[in-house]
Design an enzyme around this catalytic site. Sequence first.
Site, PDB file in Angstrom:
ATOM      1  N   HIS A  94       0.878  -1.265  -0.052  1.00  0.00           N
ATOM      2  CA  HIS A  94       0.036  -0.100   0.174  1.00  0.00           C
ATOM      3  C   HIS A  94       0.806   1.155   0.056  1.00  0.00           C
ATOM      4  O   HIS A  94       1.874   1.433   0.753  1.00  0.00           O
ATOM      5  CB  HIS A  94      -0.892   0.104   1.209  1.00  0.00           C
ATOM      6  CG  HIS A  94      -1.816   1.231   1.500  1.00  0.00           C
ATOM      7  ND1 HIS A  94      -2.788   1.599   0.559  1.00  0.00           N
ATOM      8  CD2 HIS A  94      -1.601   2.422   2.280  1.00  0.00           C
ATOM      9  CE1 HIS A  94      -3.180   2.618   0.826  1.00  0.00           C
ATOM     10  NE2 HIS A  94      -2.488   3.170   2.013  1.00  0.00           N
ATOM     11  N   CYS A 117      -4.432   2.992  -4.755  1.00  0.00           N
ATOM     12  CA  CYS A 117      -3.577   3.648  -3.936  1.00  0.00           C
ATOM     13  C   CYS A 117      -2.207   4.274  -4.660  1.00  0.00           C
ATOM     14  O   CYS A 117      -2.090   5.531  -4.635  1.00  0.00           O
ATOM     15  CB  CYS A 117      -3.372   3.138  -2.751  1.00  0.00           C
ATOM     16  SG  CYS A 117      -2.204   1.747  -2.940  1.00  0.00           S
TER      17      CYS A 117
END
Length: 333
Positions: free
Chosen positions: A92, A206
């Site tokens: 992430h 993301c």
Amino acid sequence: MRRCCTWRRSHANSLLTLVGAAPGLPPQSKPGRRFDYRPKTDSYCQARYTFCPTGCPIPVMKDEDVIEVYRLQAPVWEFKYGDLLGHLNIMHDAVGFKSSLTGKNYTMEWYELFQLGNCTFPHLRPDRDAPFWCNQGAACFYEGIDDVHWKENGTLVLVTTISGTMFNQMAKWVQCDNETGIYYETWTVRASPDKHAVVWFESYECSKFILRTYQKLADLGAVFNKIQTNYTSITLFTGEPIYLGNETSIFGPLGNKTVAAAIRDFYYLFKPHQSVEEFFLNVLKIVDQVVLNHQFYLFYNLEYWLLPMKSPYIKITYEEIPLPNEDYMKVGL
């Protein structure tokens, strides 16, 4: 359509560059479709973990402030599984800021409103013919940088410094980007693993938000340090996608009942809250559908596509996408 923010494709190839070279794809299939506003979410959509629980408004910085910008990366769901997914390079991404005038730190990231599963596959509701999607994503801004979270199994590294003026301009762009780019897309879809293969569809998650943010800062004059930056991509491999239609044309009163049934049957295999026995049975059916029958149904830009899957079918990659520095721009990648 709002013009307060300018969409830029990522450094990788995008479908915008390929429409002319890929006959048969309708013009609707453009990556990163923008919308005039963010719709309200349906109360049916529920998340196990609250989205952006400590979020705060983006502050207005003084023009003379000098702000450090940090690249942040950690394994997905680290809070639950530790570094487990990091071993698979499922990461992430976020960006951090530190004000030299106030000493305050901030974190900014973009992720799913209702967790990854809801963004990747829909719910099949008994009161609706069409699959029901809870697939919005959004930016989250909050005070503080959790050094342990980002450093322990990931990355926390300075990439550039900017002025308060540049930060405030970026903040306005973030607000617009967040209101017009609203749907999370898990999959990248390519013709093959070859580096120069056709990219049929870009993911929208993301890392793409972070890449857009870096590019916006570069447009504003930021000069980035020369460091290696890798990003996770979950890629499907397919021949030329077949356009099926949108929700109305497939599931409406005059829709195609055969295609509608095939799409519902496919997504049924991925339904949540399955028993262990049902889960393993459906895994076998998924392999049969995707690998043996070479079929995958993709929902992208509010439209459905049939992907004629081919080997290696799916792959998780962790590839370098350089920061937007001068050398990068010169070679025109």
